[in-house]
Enzyme design. Structure first.
Site, PDB file in Angstrom:
ATOM      1  N   ILE A  61      -5.833  21.843 113.432  1.00  0.00           N
ATOM      2  CA  ILE A  61      -4.809  20.805 113.358  1.00  0.00           C
ATOM      3  C   ILE A  61      -4.780  19.988 114.654  1.00  0.00           C
ATOM      4  O   ILE A  61      -4.429  18.815 114.655  1.00  0.00           O
ATOM      5  CB  ILE A  61      -3.438  21.430 113.028  1.00  0.00           C
ATOM      6  CG1 ILE A  61      -3.417  21.872 111.556  1.00  0.00           C
ATOM      7  CG2 ILE A  61      -2.299  20.461 113.304  1.00  0.00           C
ATOM      8  CD1 ILE A  61      -2.129  22.506 111.109  1.00  0.00           C
ATOM      9  N   SER A  62      -5.176  20.599 115.745  1.00  0.00           N
ATOM     10  CA  SER A  62      -5.207  19.927 117.047  1.00  0.00           C
ATOM     11  C   SER A  62      -6.384  18.966 117.131  1.00  0.00           C
ATOM     12  O   SER A  62      -7.546  19.367 117.021  1.00  0.00           O
ATOM     13  CB  SER A  62      -5.310  20.970 118.165  1.00  0.00           C
ATOM     14  OG  SER A  62      -5.757  20.380 119.365  1.00  0.00           O
ATOM     15  N   GLY A  63      -6.103  17.678 117.355  1.00  0.00           N
ATOM     16  CA  GLY A  63      -7.166  16.696 117.496  1.00  0.00           C
ATOM     17  C   GLY A  63      -8.129  17.015 118.627  1.00  0.00           C
ATOM     18  O   GLY A  63      -9.353  16.992 118.435  1.00  0.00           O
TER      19      GLY A  63
END
Length: 214
Positions: free
Chosen positions: A10-12
């Site tokens: 989910i973390s870019g």
């Protein structure tokens, strides 16, 4: 031991590090740190990274975090001058684009999303939307001058920025005013690990849109 990546899709920035590793073809053990479950605060992870953030890599005992530092380190170690050029002016442009992502693009994305995810905000506020569109305009201009964001070949800058644009795209953003970004982002599908990038961004976008609907 080999390379370990502590990762959450989910973390870019974590997706960016993942794509960089995959593009370089480096064997890696991926260890999921679920930020939603606050696994980053577990004592075992804090001992590895006291800042308790992802992505983090452990390269045979050498621990490093911050996605762009990770990508540049690995490109240097593995001799990937195609991704992180040695020629001083080309490298300067790659660095400028990397810093543009860290200092300008990502902060404008987070200014929209974090209040919606964590502060109960129920709308994308117009001034924040306008700020992001101005920033996208800069990126669109960069891409009017070259095929990729830092020249005629793909570099670490494309990998990093493609993770940020995937996040924006997952919000169903209107890119009609930015044809160069649309053209370039289609090219980015060739980046190794890009499918994981889209999957993670989609999950992030779903979480934001769910809170907007509430």
């Amino acid at each position: 031991m080999g390379l370990k990546l502590y990762h959450y899709s989910i973390s870019g920035p974590s997706r960016s590090a993942y794509m960089a590793i995959k593009t370089m073809g480096i064997p890696v053990e991926v260890i999921i740190i679920d930020l939603m479950k606050k696994e980053q605060l577990q004592e075992s992870f804090v001992k590895i990274n006291p800042q308790h953030c992802v992505p983090t890599v452990d390269d045979d005992g050498f621990v490093l975090w911050e996605s762009k530092a990770i990508a540049c380190y690995l490109a240097e170690k593995h001799g990937r001058e195609d991704l992180y050029p040695k020629e001083i002016k080309h490298r300067a442009i790659v660095n400028q684009r990397l810093y543009f992502d860290s200092a300008t693009l990502l902060p404008h994305i987070r200014a929209i999303n974090h209040p919606i995810l964590f502060e109960g905000v129920k709308e994308i506020r117009k001034p924040l939307k306008d700020n992001l569109n101005v920033t996208l305009g800069f990126l669109n201009q960069f891409l009017s001058e070259s095929k990729w964001v830092a020249g005629e070949t793909m570099t670490l800058a494309d990998i990093a920025i493609s993770s940020s644009i995937a996040t924006v795209s997952a919000l169903d953003w209107d890119f009609s005013e930015f044809p160069n970004i649309q053209r370039w982002f289609k090219q980015c599908e060739a980046i190794a690990g890009f499918e994981e990038n889209i999957k993670g961004a989609t999950l992030y976008g779903q979480a934001v849109k769910k809170n907007l609907e509430k």
